[in-house]
Design an enzyme around this catalytic site. Structure first.
Site, PDB file in Angstrom:
ATOM      1  NE  ARG A 277      -3.281  -2.884   0.398  1.00 31.41           N
ATOM      2  CZ  ARG A 277      -3.981  -3.485  -0.559  1.00 31.41           C
ATOM      3  NH1 ARG A 277      -4.088  -2.954  -1.761  1.00 31.41           N
ATOM      4  NH2 ARG A 277      -4.570  -4.636  -0.321  1.00 31.41           N
TER       5      ARG A 277
ATOM      6  CG  ASN B 230       0.571  -8.519   5.742  1.00 31.67           C
ATOM      7  OD1 ASN B 230      -0.191  -9.006   6.578  1.00 31.67           O
ATOM      8  ND2 ASN B 230       0.173  -7.602   4.880  1.00 31.67           N
TER       9      ASN B 230
ATOM     10  CD  GLU C 150      -6.144  -8.447   5.701  1.00 32.31           C
ATOM     11  OE1 GLU C 150      -4.988  -8.002   5.646  1.00 32.31           O
ATOM     12  OE2 GLU C 150      -7.141  -7.804   5.319  1.00 32.31           O
TER      13      GLU C 150
ATOM     14  NE  ARG D  84      -1.806  -3.705  12.433  1.00 28.86           N
ATOM     15  CZ  ARG D  84      -2.366  -4.000  11.266  1.00 28.86           C
ATOM     16  NH1 ARG D  84      -2.388  -5.242  10.809  1.00 28.86           N
ATOM     17  NH2 ARG D  84      -2.931  -3.065  10.548  1.00 28.86           N
TER      18      ARG D  84
ATOM     19  CG  ASP E 205      -8.909  -2.141   5.914  1.00 31.93           C
ATOM     20  OD1 ASP E 205      -8.050  -1.515   6.560  1.00 31.93           O
ATOM     21  OD2 ASP E 205      -8.635  -2.892   4.962  1.00 31.93           O
TER      22      ASP E 205
ATOM     23  CD  GLU F 228      -5.397  -0.324   1.978  1.00 36.01           C
ATOM     24  OE1 GLU F 228      -4.858  -0.134   3.078  1.00 36.01           O
ATOM     25  OE2 GLU F 228      -5.888  -1.422   1.649  1.00 36.01           O
TER      26      GLU F 228
ATOM     27  CG  HIS G 269     -14.965  -2.806   1.174  1.00 35.09           C
ATOM     28  ND1 HIS G 269     -14.798  -3.652   0.090  1.00 35.09           N
ATOM     29  CD2 HIS G 269     -13.935  -3.071   2.003  1.00 35.09           C
ATOM     30  CE1 HIS G 269     -13.729  -4.400   0.281  1.00 35.09           C
ATOM     31  NE2 HIS G 269     -13.175  -4.062   1.415  1.00 35.09           N
TER      32      HIS G 269
ATOM     33  CD1 TRP H 273     -11.557  -9.080   2.409  1.00 37.13           C
ATOM     34  CD2 TRP H 273     -10.410 -10.466   1.083  1.00 37.13           C
ATOM     35  NE1 TRP H 273     -10.476  -9.549   3.129  1.00 37.13           N
ATOM     36  CE2 TRP H 273      -9.756 -10.405   2.340  1.00 37.13           C
ATOM     37  CE3 TRP H 273      -9.857 -11.286   0.084  1.00 37.13           C
ATOM     38  CZ2 TRP H 273      -8.587 -11.120   2.615  1.00 37.13           C
ATOM     39  CZ3 TRP H 273      -8.688 -11.996   0.360  1.00 37.13           C
ATOM     40  CH2 TRP H 273      -8.066 -11.916   1.620  1.00 37.13           C
TER      41      TRP H 273
END
Ligand code: BDP
Length: 697
Positions: free
Chosen positions: A191, A233, A314, A347, A388, A416, A544, A565
């Site tokens: 991102r 990640n 995720e 988190r 998000d 993002e 979204h 998603w």
């Protein structure tokens, strides 16, 4: 006089008349808000020069050297000449900088109590007298405080304030003020929209790119004191000896600027890096592995801040894989870094579909029962909203729901869901809205800001994190105006009460100059841009409406990988209605909020219209407060938003020739794309929703 001489003279005169304020040179934007351009107002400049005849300071530590270098660089740029460094005050007009323990001159000023009230990161800036001489003092109990005070002092000059009769005392609202970099070890940034990773991992530890120091200066100028250098990640190799050495080189560069380095940790590191059979947090070998790893890191980085962890989210590994919960997971890492003074930021961005059919309810359901189970050095890190980083979300219901667990707020500076580094969107108004939201955790007056700074629950630690928007682009953030978001995040982490307009004014003056037209035009563009963006993308609480790139409109998106998603999961449009019913007749997400918010948001009549379709599924002819139907309202918002995007471009056009051409053209080009994109959002979303509403535009 010959003819050619006359023509020459005429041309010179004409040129002077036509281009009186041609910018001296092109600017790349590299210098950010630390340009230190010469003070234009002659009277002010004389004033400053009179108060700044000498700089009394002892640069006897790396931090003090960094402070001195910044003051010299800044004052030389602002005043056009350097000022001499002296050991003592011998005349009026000295700038005295330091701590009472390091500087006898500061000690003699007797600021003791005032300094202890501000703490080691706070500072006092005052006009004072010493030995019969008039001086300005920048002092703190700690070296970081002196550095922050020096930046504050420079900011006074950069923004054209008077420095006569100063009496300023500041201290940060929260202790940990971090940027989170989602930088991968291969140099890419998740991102990230401004080029590759600043760290240049391949060159570390042998060579530290000089930009790293400029990055540290920029952060220190805002009072940011921590950096997580790798992505949430996390690649297990981030904790290998090889990468610890690289991180240590970065930490050495950060240290004089008061910035501690933190690392994201992959929960399965004991297995994937350490070769153990398990990463079960209660397994003795795993516990020992984390302890050894922490000790190894602290040998290389004595002031290492700690770990940031994304677990069971995720696809990232986590304690669930071993039949344990998030507290077990966080605590094993906390016990490893605790003895060295480190912390864990665990988190809350988890949304396991089995927990609840409504994604936005899941984190609250999983974390609230764990309140009280985390070690004292664990933060739970919570995004501003429960979904998000959408253009508009209500605050996350975990704020106000975990009295025994310090919550660190996570904001996203990188855009993002905000048009990446192509759209001009100033995020501070959204952050103001978030921080000022009343959670009612202890009745009225328990704003998110009061939760985060520990006032409401008496948290033992406090912090705020922002997902960084920096990269290797020459201007750091891709869009020149995205620098304002880095700036605003840092200023708000320091002082959560600051208003978006005030922050914008500072940033503009420091970054673009003081010409009244420039200040007012850019100011209005910044302040309008957030609502404009919401209007042309996801008005009235829609969220979204995007696909995988999180950039282009894609309300039709049915993501085959996960229902939550996709876009249709969120807007649920059909011939009868649109929106997500989160009332008690729907998912009952409203009940995760304290009274009176639960009742208020349960009823469309008392829900703020900007969150209407977040909480409600309503018929197309539902009446809005304006008297319009919901459909007409949607059309109006999208239309207005796209028009306002044109307005941003038009306003910028009026500054042609009034700011340097290089930055002007770069911004103008981005605005042209933004205008086209805004029209695309409008057309695409309205056409899409019209197949359901079956009403005219
Ligand atoms: C989402 C991003 C994803 C991040 C995730 C997170 O799309 O790239 O990994 O957040 O915060 O917004 O972990």
């Amino acid at each position: 006089m010959s003819f050619s001489r006359v023509t020459c003279l005429v041309f010179t005169l004409l040129a002077a008349l036509l281009f009186p304020v041609l910018p001296a040179h092109a600017e790349s934007g590299y210098d950010l808000w630390l340009r230190y351009g010469p003070v234009g107002d002659a009277a002010r400049r004389a004033d400053y020069a009179g108060a700044l005849r000498s700089l009394v300071m002892r640069p006897d530590s790396p931090a003090a050297k960094a402070t001195l270098a910044e003051l010299q660089r800044g004052l030389e740029g602002l005043l056009g000449a350097g000022i001499p460094v002296a050991a003592d005050v011998t005349a009026d007009g000295a700038l005295v900088v330091g701590t009472p323990s390091g500087s006898p001159v500061v000690a003699a000023l007797g600021l003791g109590d005032r300094l202890s009230a501000q703490g080691a990161e706070g500072y006092v800036i005052r006009t004072a007298r010493t030995g019969g001489h008039r001086v300005t003092v920048v002092a703190s109990e700690g070296e970081a405080g002196v550095l922050y005070g020096a930046f504050h002092f420079l900011r006074l000059l950069q923004t054209g304030r008077s420095i006569q009769d100063l009496d300023i005392a500041e201290r940060p609202a929260v202790e940990r003020r971090l940027l989170n970099h989602w930088d991968n070890l291969d140099g890419t940034i998740e991102r990230g929209y401004a080029g590759g990773s600043l760290w240049q991992w391949d060159e570390l530890p042998g060579r530290v790119d000089p930009r790293v120091e400029d990055y540290a200066r920029a952060n220190a100028s805002l009072g940011l004191n921590g950096t997580v250098v790798n992505s949430v990640n996390a690649n297990p190799r981030s904790l290998s000896a090889e990468y610890i050495a690289k991180a240590a080189a970065l930490a050495n560069t950060f240290r004089p600027y008061g910035i501690r380095l933190y690392l994201s940790a992959n929960f399965d590191s004991p297995r994937r890096l350490g070769g153990l059979a398990t990463a079960d947090p209660l397994d003795p070998a795993v516990i020992a592995w984390w302890k050894d790893k922490a000790a190894e890191i602290y040998r290389a980085i004595p002031d290492f801040g700690g770990f940031l962890v994304k677990a069971d989210s995720e696809g990232q590994p986590g304690p669930y894989g071993y039949g344990r919960d998030h507290a077990d997971g966080a605590n094993v890492l906390a016990d490893a870094v605790g003895p060295h003074g480190g912390i864990v930021m665990w988190r809350a961005f988890i949304y396991d579909a089995d927990v609840d059919p409504d994604r936005v309810k899941r984190a609250h359901k999983e974390f609230v029962p764990l309140d009280g189970r985390f070690r004292a050095n664990v933060f739970v890190q919570v995004k501003n909203g429960p979904l998000d980083f959408q253009p508009r979300e209500p605050f996350h219901p975990l704020f106000g729901a975990m009295p025994k667990t310090p919550l660190m707020a996570e904001l996203q500076v990188t855009q993002e869901y905000f048009g990446h580094s192509t759209h001009l969107v100033y995020l501070a108004p959204m952050w103001n809205e978030f921080l000022r939201s009343d959670t009612y955790a202890k009745g009225p007056g328990s704003r998110v800001a009061d939760i985060i700074d520990g006032r409401v629950h008496g948290y033992r630690m406090t912090g705020m994190a922002g997902v960084a928007n920096t990269g290797l682009d020459r201007n750091w953030t891709g869009h020149h105006f995205a620098q304002a978001n880095w700036y605003a995040f840092g200023r708000l982490a320091w002082n959560q009460e600051l208003d978006a307009a005030l922050i914008a004014d500072e940033w503009i003056r420091m970054t673009w100059g003081h010409a009244p037209e420039v200040v007012s035009t850019i100011g209005s563009m910044l302040l309008d841009s957030y609502e404009t963006y919401v209007r042309y993308t996801m008005p009235l609480g829609l969220h979204h409406l995007i696909g995988g790139d999180h950039y282009a409109p894609m309300p039709e998106n049915p993501d085959p990988r996960r229902e939550d998603w996709s876009a249709i999961y969120y807007h649920r449009a059909d011939e009868t209605a649109v929106g997500f019913d989160r009332t008690r007749s729907g998912s009952a997400a409203v009940d995760q909020y304290h009274p009176p918010l639960d009742d208020r948001w349960n009823d469309p009549a008392t829900t703020p219209e900007n969150l209407l379709l977040w909480f409600h599924r309503l018929p197309w002819d539902h009446r809005l407060r304006s008297g319009r139907t919901l459909w007409e309202g949607l059309v109006a918002h999208y239309t207005q938003g796209a028009e306002e995007a044109k307005g941003l471009a038009a306003r910028w056009e009026t500054l042609r020739g009034k700011v340097d051409d290089e930055r002007f053209e770069a911004v103008a080009a981005k605005l042209r794309t933004q205008v086209e994109d805004a029209a695309r959002w409008r057309d695409h979303c309205l056409q899409y929703f019209q197949q359901f509403s079956r009403r005219p535009m």
